[in-house]
Design a protein around this motif. Structure first.
Motif, short mmCIF file in Angstrom:
data_model
loop_
_atom_site.label_atom_id
_atom_site.label_comp_id
_atom_site.label_asym_id
_atom_site.label_seq_id
_atom_site.Cartn_x
_atom_site.Cartn_y
_atom_site.Cartn_z
N SER A 98 0.65 -1.34 -0.01
CA SER A 98 0.08 0.01 -0.01
C SER A 98 0.99 1.06 -0.15
O SER A 98 0.16 2.33 0.07
N VAL A 99 2.19 1.11 -0.02
CA VAL A 99 3.10 2.23 0.07
C VAL A 99 4.09 1.93 -0.99
O VAL A 99 5.22 1.79 -0.71
N PRO A 100 3.82 1.85 -2.04
CA PRO A 100 4.61 1.14 -3.29
C PRO A 100 5.90 1.96 -3.39
O PRO A 100 6.89 1.40 -4.02
N ASP A 101 5.97 3.37 -3.22
CA ASP A 101 7.21 4.05 -3.56
C ASP A 101 8.21 4.21 -2.54
O ASP A 101 9.13 5.02 -2.68
N TYR A 102 8.16 3.53 -1.29
CA TYR A 102 8.93 3.90 -0.18
C TYR A 102 9.29 2.64 0.60
O TYR A 102 8.43 1.64 0.49
N THR A 103 10.49 2.48 1.28
CA THR A 103 10.71 1.49 2.32
C THR A 103 10.95 2.39 3.37
O THR A 103 11.38 3.55 3.19
N GLY A 104 11.08 1.81 4.66
CA GLY A 104 11.68 2.37 5.96
C GLY A 104 11.95 1.37 6.93
O GLY A 104 11.75 0.41 6.99
N ASN A 105 12.94 2.09 7.85
CA ASN A 105 13.47 1.11 8.89
C ASN A 105 12.41 1.37 10.23
O ASN A 105 12.10 2.30 10.55
N VAL A 106 12.25 0.17 10.60
CA VAL A 106 11.27 -0.11 11.63
C VAL A 106 11.70 -0.86 12.94
O VAL A 106 12.34 -2.10 12.47
N ALA A 107 11.54 -0.51 14.19
CA ALA A 107 11.92 -1.42 15.46
C ALA A 107 10.58 -2.26 15.45
O ALA A 107 9.56 -1.95 15.67
N ARG A 108 10.83 -3.60 15.60
CA ARG A 108 10.11 -4.49 15.80
C ARG A 108 10.51 -5.59 16.85
O ARG A 108 11.71 -5.82 16.98
N ALA A 109 9.51 -6.55 17.76
CA ALA A 109 10.12 -7.50 18.39
C ALA A 109 10.88 -8.52 17.43
O ALA A 109 10.23 -8.93 16.46
N ALA A 110 11.68 -9.04 18.30
CA ALA A 110 12.66 -10.03 17.37
C ALA A 110 11.89 -11.55 17.30
O ALA A 110 12.14 -12.18 16.28
N ARG A 111 11.22 -11.74 18.42
CA ARG A 111 10.57 -13.09 18.44
C ARG A 111 9.10 -12.72 18.97
O ARG A 111 8.98 -12.12 19.95
N ILE A 112 8.04 -13.51 18.58
CA ILE A 112 6.85 -13.51 18.88
C ILE A 112 6.02 -14.82 18.99
O ILE A 112 6.48 -15.58 18.32
N ARG A 113 4.94 -14.74 19.66
CA ARG A 113 3.93 -15.92 19.79
C ARG A 113 2.72 -14.98 19.39
O ARG A 113 2.44 -14.12 19.96
N VAL A 114 2.01 -15.68 18.46
CA VAL A 114 0.67 -15.16 17.96
C VAL A 114 -0.20 -16.05 18.02
O VAL A 114 -0.10 -17.32 17.75
N ARG A 115 -1.50 -15.61 18.41
CA ARG A 115 -2.48 -16.61 18.66
C ARG A 115 -3.74 -16.09 17.59
O ARG A 115 -3.63 -14.85 17.35
N ALA A 116 -4.17 -16.95 16.90
CA ALA A 116 -5.13 -16.77 15.78
C ALA A 116 -6.05 -17.81 15.52
O ALA A 116 -5.89 -18.74 16.10
N MET A 117 -7.19 -17.26 14.80
CA MET A 117 -7.82 -18.79 14.30
C MET A 117 -7.53 -18.86 12.92
O MET A 117 -7.04 -17.75 12.14
N ASP A 118 -7.65 -20.09 12.25
CA ASP A 118 -7.52 -20.38 10.87
C ASP A 118 -8.70 -20.05 10.35
O ASP A 118 -9.86 -19.85 10.76
N GLU A 119 -8.77 -20.75 8.89
CA GLU A 119 -9.75 -20.29 8.34
C GLU A 119 -11.42 -21.19 8.56
O GLU A 119 -12.21 -20.87 8.33
#
Ligand code: NI
Length: 165
Positions: A98-119
């Motif tokens: 959605s931002v085709p003309d740019y990239t950028g540096n972002v700080a994120r957690a290096a490891r996560i656990r994510v809970r979700a539902m599947d289809e």
């Protein structure tokens, strides 16, 4: 299956908070097939969130398995995802369909656990690290109306994409 139009910044619909999925029905499955086809049709597409195609629901798809030599869970359909644990921090370059003309540096957690539902509405939990953890955090941000542009390490950490002919 259809390849959907991807909304581009600064479309106001990208700033909306998306709603949880409550119906795991044929309409959702059709939409997931379209969302995945749209992600796979996009160059470098490793993740896509429903609001990026104008559907404000808490649905993302991530698949970084095409990148060489990184740990991954393969194709993940994450419905109503929630990050349960975060560990470490890493700064890395991000792009967004959605931002085709740019990239950028972002700080994120290096490891996560994510809970979700599947289809089918079944509960799933994934441990993600590195590039995959970054992609999941980036896509979940879309569900809360956030783009990587909102999380840049600094204003100097925004880069115009090179155009190759
Ligand atoms: Ni994005």
């Amino acid at each position: 299956m259809a390849v959907l139009d991807i909304l581009a910044y600064p479309d106001a619909r990208l700033k909306q908070t998306s709603q949880p999925v409550t119906e795991f029905d044929a309409d959702l499955r059709r939409f997931l097939a379209d969302l995945e086809a749209t992600m796979r049709a996009a160059p470098g597409g490793v993740g896509l969130a429903a609001p990026q195609v104008g559907r404000p629901q808490r649905v993302v798809i991530v698949d970084v398995s095409g990148r060489p030599d990184i740990p991954h869970n393969g194709r993940m359909v994450l419905i109503n995802p929630e990050v349960r644990e975060r560990e470490g921090e890493a700064v890395g370059r991000e792009g967004c369909l959605s931002v085709p003309d740019y990239t950028g540096n972002v700080a994120r957690a290096a490891r996560i656990r994510v809970r979700a539902m599947d289809e089918s509405g079944a509960r799933r939990e994934y441990a993600c690290e590195g590039y995959e953890a970054r992609a999941v955090q980036h896509e979940i941000d879309h569900l809360d109306g956030l783009l990587f542009l909102d999380r840049l390490v600094s204003r100097r950490d925004l880069f115009r994409r090179k155009v190759y002919k």
